[in-house]
Design an enzyme around this catalytic site. Structure first.
Site, mmCIF file in Angstrom:
data_model
loop_
_atom_site.group_PDB
_atom_site.id
_atom_site.type_symbol
_atom_site.label_atom_id
_atom_site.label_comp_id
_atom_site.label_asym_id
_atom_site.label_seq_id
_atom_site.Cartn_x
_atom_site.Cartn_y
_atom_site.Cartn_z
ATOM 1 N N GLY A 156 0.859 -1.196 0.000
ATOM 2 C CA GLY A 156 0.000 0.000 0.000
ATOM 3 C C GLY A 156 0.887 1.236 0.000
ATOM 4 O O GLY A 156 2.006 1.201 -0.517
ATOM 5 N N ARG A 157 0.384 2.295 0.579
ATOM 6 C CA ARG A 157 1.168 3.542 0.606
ATOM 7 C C ARG A 157 2.521 3.363 1.297
ATOM 8 O O ARG A 157 3.563 3.763 0.770
ATOM 9 C CB ARG A 157 0.382 4.636 1.342
ATOM 10 C CG ARG A 157 -0.709 5.281 0.520
ATOM 11 C CD ARG A 157 -1.541 6.188 1.407
ATOM 12 N NE ARG A 157 -2.265 5.360 2.367
ATOM 13 C CZ ARG A 157 -3.588 5.268 2.407
ATOM 14 N NH1 ARG A 157 -4.328 5.979 1.599
ATOM 15 N NH2 ARG A 157 -4.179 4.488 3.285
ATOM 16 N N ILE A 158 2.485 2.767 2.502
ATOM 17 C CA ILE A 158 3.728 2.680 3.283
ATOM 18 C C ILE A 158 4.696 1.671 2.662
ATOM 19 O O ILE A 158 5.889 1.943 2.529
ATOM 20 C CB ILE A 158 3.428 2.326 4.759
ATOM 21 C CG1 ILE A 158 2.522 3.396 5.390
ATOM 22 C CG2 ILE A 158 4.733 2.224 5.553
ATOM 23 C CD1 ILE A 158 1.963 3.017 6.765
ATOM 24 N N THR A 237 6.885 -3.077 10.752
ATOM 25 C CA THR A 237 6.384 -1.794 11.269
ATOM 26 C C THR A 237 4.867 -1.711 11.083
ATOM 27 O O THR A 237 4.290 -0.630 11.167
ATOM 28 C CB THR A 237 7.040 -0.593 10.536
ATOM 29 O OG1 THR A 237 6.855 -0.779 9.129
ATOM 30 C CG2 THR A 237 8.513 -0.466 10.854
ATOM 31 N N ARG A 239 1.628 -4.403 12.015
ATOM 32 C CA ARG A 239 0.989 -4.808 13.266
ATOM 33 C C ARG A 239 1.634 -6.111 13.728
ATOM 34 O O ARG A 239 1.914 -7.007 12.912
ATOM 35 C CB ARG A 239 -0.519 -5.016 13.080
ATOM 36 C CG ARG A 239 -1.333 -3.736 13.016
ATOM 37 C CD ARG A 239 -1.382 -2.986 14.361
ATOM 38 N NE ARG A 239 -2.148 -1.743 14.276
ATOM 39 C CZ ARG A 239 -1.631 -0.549 13.975
ATOM 40 N NH1 ARG A 239 -0.347 -0.421 13.711
ATOM 41 N NH2 ARG A 239 -2.404 0.523 13.957
ATOM 42 N N GLU A 268 0.979 -5.983 22.348
ATOM 43 C CA GLU A 268 1.579 -4.743 22.802
ATOM 44 C C GLU A 268 0.953 -4.247 24.090
ATOM 45 O O GLU A 268 -0.280 -4.283 24.197
ATOM 46 C CB GLU A 268 1.343 -3.679 21.703
ATOM 47 C CG GLU A 268 2.609 -3.300 21.011
ATOM 48 C CD GLU A 268 2.365 -2.417 19.812
ATOM 49 O OE1 GLU A 268 2.470 -2.921 18.696
ATOM 50 O OE2 GLU A 268 2.065 -1.233 20.014
ATOM 51 N N HIS A 286 7.025 0.888 19.096
ATOM 52 C CA HIS A 286 5.979 1.403 18.200
ATOM 53 C C HIS A 286 6.181 2.897 17.904
ATOM 54 O O HIS A 286 5.356 3.732 18.301
ATOM 55 C CB HIS A 286 4.581 1.135 18.769
ATOM 56 C CG HIS A 286 3.520 1.039 17.691
ATOM 57 N ND1 HIS A 286 2.411 0.239 17.799
ATOM 58 C CD2 HIS A 286 3.423 1.657 16.477
ATOM 59 C CE1 HIS A 286 1.667 0.381 16.697
ATOM 60 N NE2 HIS A 286 2.262 1.230 15.893
ATOM 61 N N GLY A 288 6.732 4.103 14.638
ATOM 62 C CA GLY A 288 6.626 4.333 13.192
ATOM 63 C C GLY A 288 6.287 5.760 12.800
ATOM 64 O O GLY A 288 6.925 6.352 11.936
#
Ligand code: GLV
Ligand code: GLV
Length: 325
Positions: A156-158, A237, A239, A268, A286, A288
Site C-alpha cells: 500500500g502507501r507505506i 512496522t 501490526r 503490545e 511502536h 513508526g
C-alpha cells in the site's frame, strides 16, 4: 456547537486547538498513560466524538454504551482496535489518519533494517560497556544491502514508500498485495508481484506493511520462517500479530533467520518470552509515526475528521463509508 469531545491521550496541541474553536467541550485524558477499559467506558458516555489511540480497545460493548457518539477519530492509519461492524451498525463514523505518516513509517522500517543488519544496537551496548578495546577485523560483522532482494508484504502507501527508498541500494524488489497490482513499483523499480512462498524464499530483507485482520493474522508463522533464507532479515512496522511472535523467537534463537527489526508486537506492550534476551533482534516501542512533523499532522487530520463529521461535511478519511448511506 454544543459538542462534547474526548481525546484519550495528550497529542500535539494544533489539533486540540482547532477542536476547541468549534466544540463547546474538549477534554483530554489528564494522565500520562492509556485509560483502562473501564475508564474509557466511563468517558465515552455523553460524548459526541472520541479521538482515540491505537492502544484503546473500542469494542462492541463500549460502542453500545456510547449513546451520543457520532464519530471515532482514530489517531493512526491502522484501525484494528475499533470494532468497525459495531460502529457501522450503530451509525458511528470511524476515521483514520492515512497519508501523513507514510514517509515517517517507511523511514522507521529502514532505520530498523539498518540497525539490525549493521548491528548498531549491539555495537552501542558494547561501546557503552567499555568493551570497545580497539578496531578488530572480525568484530560485529553484518550484511550488505547493495544488489540484494527486498520483499514487501503489503504494498500500500507505506510499503510502496519503503520500497521506493531501496533505489539507493539498487535492490531487486518483490512484493505481494491483496489489492491490485502496484504500477508505481513495477514501473519505477521493475518490481515483481509474487506469491508469499516465492517472496519468502528469494528475499534477503522482508518488510511487513499489511494491515492486521483475521486474514493477515500469523501470516508469517513457523512454516513461513522456515522457508526464509538463513541470511535473511525480517522487519515489521505494521501490526505485531501479522507475525507469530512465539515462532519468531524460536527462529531467531535457532538462527533460522539472521535477524529481525520490530516496531510492533503481538500483545503490545507485552513481549513474548525470550524475545528481549536475543541479540539478533532490534526492538522499538511502536515509533513508526513518531516524528514531531507527522504527529502534528495526525492531530490536525484527526481533529478535521471530527469537525467534518459533526458538520456533515465531506469525509476523505472515513473507513466505514457505508455508515453514511
Ligand atoms: C500506527 O501504527 C498507525 O497505525 O498509525
Ligand atoms: C496503509 O494504510 C498504508 O498507508 O500503507
Amino acid at each position: 456547537m454544543s459538542l462534547n469531545v474526548f481525546i484519550t491521550r495528550q497529542i500535539p496541541e494544533e489539533g486540540v486547538n482547532i477542536l476547541k474553536k468549534v466544540c463547546q467541550k474538549v477534554e483530554v485524558n489528564p494522565h500520562d498513560r492509556s485509560l483502562t477499559y473501564d475508564e474509557l467506558l466511563n468517558e465515552v458516555k455523553g460524548r459526541d466524538a472520541m479521538l482515540t489511540m491505537l492502544s484503546d480497545r473500542m469494542d462492541a460493548r463500549l460502542i453500545q454504551e456510547a449513546t451520543n457518539l457520532k464519530v471515532i477519530a482514530n489517531y493512526a492509519v491502522g484501525y484494528d482496535n475499533v470494532d468497525i461492524k459495531a460502529a457501522t451498525s450503530k451509525g458511528v463514523v470511524v476515521t483514520n489518519t492515512p497519508g501523513v505518516l507514510t514517509d515517517s513509517t517507511a523511514d522507521m522500517a529502514w532505520a530498523l533494517l539498518f540497525s539490525v543488519t549493521r548491528r548498531i544496537v549491539e555495537g552501542d551496548k558494547l561501546t557503552r560497556a567499555g568493551k570497545f578495546t580497539g578496531w578488530a577485523p572480525m568484530m560485529l560483522l553484518g550484511g550488505d544491502l547493495v544488489g540484494k532482494t527486498l520483499g514487501i508484504i503489503g504494498a500500500g502507501r507505506i510499503g510502496t514508500a519503503m520500497a521506493m527508498r531501496s533505489r539507493g541500494w539498487n535492490m531487486r524488489v518483490l512484493y505481494m498485495t491483496q489489492s491490485r497490482r502496484n504500477a508505481v513499483l513495477e514501473e519505477m523499480l521493475g518490481a515483481k508481484r509474487v506469491d508469499l512462498e516465492t517472496l519468502l524464499k528469494e528475499s534477503d530483507f522482508i518488510s511487513i506493511h499489511t494491515p492486521f485482520s483475521e486474514k493477515t493474522k500469523h501470516l508469517v508463522g513457523a512454516k513461513e520462517l522456515s522457508i526464509m533464507k538463513r541470511t535473511a532479515y525480517l522487519i515489521n512496522t505494521g501490526r505485531g500479530a501479522v507475525i507469530d511472535e512465539e515462532a519468531l523467537v524460536h527462529a531467531l534463537r535457532n538462527k533460522q533467520i539472521a535477524g529481525a527489526g520490530l516496531d510492533v508486537y503481538e500483545e503490545e506492550p507485552k513481549l513474548k518470552p525470550g524475545l528481549s534476551e536475543l541479540d539478533n533482534v532490534v526492538l522499538a516501542p511502536h515509533l513508526g509515526s513518531a516524528t514531531v512533523e507527522t504527529r502534528t499532522k495526525m492531530s490536525l487530520i484527526a481533529a478535521e475528521n471530527i469537525i467534518a463529521v459533526l458538520n456533515k461535511q465531506k469525509l476523505p478519511n472515513c473507513v466505514n463509508p457505508e455508515v453514511l448511506t
